[in-house]
Design a protein around this motif. Structure first.
Motif, PDB file in Angstrom:
ATOM      1  N   UNK A  52      -0.584  -7.925  -0.909  1.00  0.00           N
ATOM      2  CA  UNK A  52      -1.360  -6.678  -0.988  1.00  0.00           C
ATOM      3  C   UNK A  52      -1.220  -5.844   0.282  1.00  0.00           C
ATOM      4  N   UNK A  53      -1.224  -6.500   1.428  1.00  0.00           N
ATOM      5  CA  UNK A  53      -1.087  -5.771   2.692  1.00  0.00           C
ATOM      6  C   UNK A  53       0.228  -5.001   2.723  1.00  0.00           C
ATOM      7  N   UNK A  54       1.320  -5.626   2.333  1.00  0.00           N
ATOM      8  CA  UNK A  54       2.598  -4.913   2.400  1.00  0.00           C
ATOM      9  C   UNK A  54       2.744  -3.875   1.290  1.00  0.00           C
ATOM     10  N   UNK A  55       2.124  -4.097   0.152  1.00  0.00           N
ATOM     11  CA  UNK A  55       2.252  -3.130  -0.939  1.00  0.00           C
ATOM     12  C   UNK A  55       1.419  -1.868  -0.724  1.00  0.00           C
ATOM     13  N   UNK A  56       0.177  -2.022  -0.273  1.00  0.00           N
ATOM     14  CA  UNK A  56      -0.691  -0.857  -0.122  1.00  0.00           C
ATOM     15  C   UNK A  56      -1.045  -0.538   1.333  1.00  0.00           C
ATOM     16  N   UNK A  57      -0.658  -1.380   2.261  1.00  0.00           N
ATOM     17  CA  UNK A  57      -0.977  -1.152   3.659  1.00  0.00           C
ATOM     18  C   UNK A  57      -2.339  -1.713   4.022  1.00  0.00           C
ATOM     19  N   UNK A 108       8.141 -15.423  -3.909  1.00  0.00           N
ATOM     20  CA  UNK A 108       9.221 -15.040  -4.817  1.00  0.00           C
ATOM     21  C   UNK A 108       9.087 -13.573  -5.229  1.00  0.00           C
ATOM     22  N   UNK A 109      10.179 -12.979  -5.707  1.00  0.00           N
ATOM     23  CA  UNK A 109      10.077 -11.632  -6.264  1.00  0.00           C
ATOM     24  C   UNK A 109       9.058 -11.569  -7.406  1.00  0.00           C
ATOM     25  N   UNK A 110       8.935 -12.645  -8.169  1.00  0.00           N
ATOM     26  CA  UNK A 110       7.932 -12.693  -9.239  1.00  0.00           C
ATOM     27  C   UNK A 110       6.513 -12.619  -8.704  1.00  0.00           C
ATOM     28  N   UNK A 111       6.250 -13.296  -7.577  1.00  0.00           N
ATOM     29  CA  UNK A 111       4.923 -13.219  -6.940  1.00  0.00           C
ATOM     30  C   UNK A 111       4.604 -11.768  -6.566  1.00  0.00           C
ATOM     31  N   UNK A 112       5.571 -11.108  -5.950  1.00  0.00           N
ATOM     32  CA  UNK A 112       5.373  -9.719  -5.540  1.00  0.00           C
ATOM     33  C   UNK A 112       5.156  -8.840  -6.774  1.00  0.00           C
ATOM     34  N   UNK A 117       1.928  -5.236 -10.009  1.00  0.00           N
ATOM     35  CA  UNK A 117       1.407  -4.793 -11.306  1.00  0.00           C
ATOM     36  C   UNK A 117      -0.127  -4.777 -11.300  1.00  0.00           C
ATOM     37  N   UNK A 118      -0.729  -5.795 -10.734  1.00  0.00           N
ATOM     38  CA  UNK A 118      -2.194  -5.900 -10.721  1.00  0.00           C
ATOM     39  C   UNK A 118      -2.851  -4.835  -9.849  1.00  0.00           C
ATOM     40  N   UNK A 119      -2.151  -4.386  -8.803  1.00  0.00           N
ATOM     41  CA  UNK A 119      -2.748  -3.435  -7.859  1.00  0.00           C
ATOM     42  C   UNK A 119      -2.145  -2.038  -7.979  1.00  0.00           C
ATOM     43  N   UNK A 120      -1.319  -1.832  -8.980  1.00  0.00           N
ATOM     44  CA  UNK A 120      -0.573  -0.583  -9.142  1.00  0.00           C
ATOM     45  C   UNK A 120      -1.405   0.684  -8.967  1.00  0.00           C
ATOM     46  N   UNK A 121      -2.597   0.787  -9.529  1.00  0.00           N
ATOM     47  CA  UNK A 121      -3.313   2.058  -9.393  1.00  0.00           C
ATOM     48  C   UNK A 121      -3.850   2.334  -7.978  1.00  0.00           C
ATOM     49  N   UNK A 122      -3.925   1.344  -7.136  1.00  0.00           N
ATOM     50  CA  UNK A 122      -4.535   1.518  -5.804  1.00  0.00           C
ATOM     51  C   UNK A 122      -3.679   2.442  -4.936  1.00  0.00           C
ATOM     52  N   UNK A 123      -4.343   3.416  -4.324  1.00  0.00           N
ATOM     53  CA  UNK A 123      -3.657   4.386  -3.467  1.00  0.00           C
ATOM     54  C   UNK A 123      -4.077   4.296  -2.000  1.00  0.00           C
ATOM     55  N   UNK A 124      -5.075   3.473  -1.699  1.00  0.00           N
ATOM     56  CA  UNK A 124      -5.588   3.404  -0.331  1.00  0.00           C
ATOM     57  C   UNK A 124      -5.259   2.052   0.308  1.00  0.00           C
ATOM     58  N   UNK A 125      -5.090   2.049   1.622  1.00  0.00           N
ATOM     59  CA  UNK A 125      -4.837   0.784   2.319  1.00  0.00           C
ATOM     60  C   UNK A 125      -6.051  -0.141   2.230  1.00  0.00           C
TER      61      UNK A 125
END
Length: 135
Positions: A52-57, A108-112, A117-125
């Motif tokens: 989550x940290x790397x995906x949304x900051x 794994x890439x699957x973990x990411x 997918x689960x956090x896709x709508x999130x726009x904030x760090x």
């Protein structure tokens, strides 16, 4: 992975490009930039939090090994790396989880992909308090 093998690891270049400018090639963090990754519970702990940290900051103060890091000691926000694909993020995260004497499991890439997918709508760090709610 030994420290000497870190430079030849396939993900070392990706880490240097995406993370090394703030966290340092040695994972100790750079002054006025970012906290350390070496021996950080954020790196070796929950993969769900780390992804989550790397995906949304991340933003705001954060504690690493009991020390509070905040502006001006670090930047106010870590930018998201969601533009990188799942395979590249997985390789970078596995690299930091297994470098500097860390012995955490691979990601794994699957973990990411699942977390993306689960956090896709999130726009904030993420804040530290939000991340601490995630097992």
């Amino acid at each position: 992975m030994s420290v000497s093998n870190q430079e030849t690891h396939p993900a070392a270049g990706n880490y240097q490009m995406a993370c090394g400018g703030c966290h340092g090639m040695d994972g100790l963090g750079l002054a006025a930039q970012a906290p350390p990754l070496r021996q950080s519970e954020w790196v070796t702990g929950s993969l769900d939090r780390l992804i989550r940290i790397v995906l949304q900051g991340a933003q705001g103060p954060i504690h690493v090994r009991g020390k509070r890091y905040a502006v001006p000691e670090i930047l106010a926000e870590m930018p998201p790396l969601s533009a990188l694909d799942n395979a590249m993020l997985a390789s970078i995260l596995t690299y930091i989880r297994q470098s500097w004497w860390h012995e955490a499991s691979a990601i794994t890439p699957g973990d990411v992909g699942l977390i993306r997918q689960a956090t896709h709508p999130r726009q904030t760090p993420w804040t530290e308090s939000e991340l601490n709610l995630i097992p």
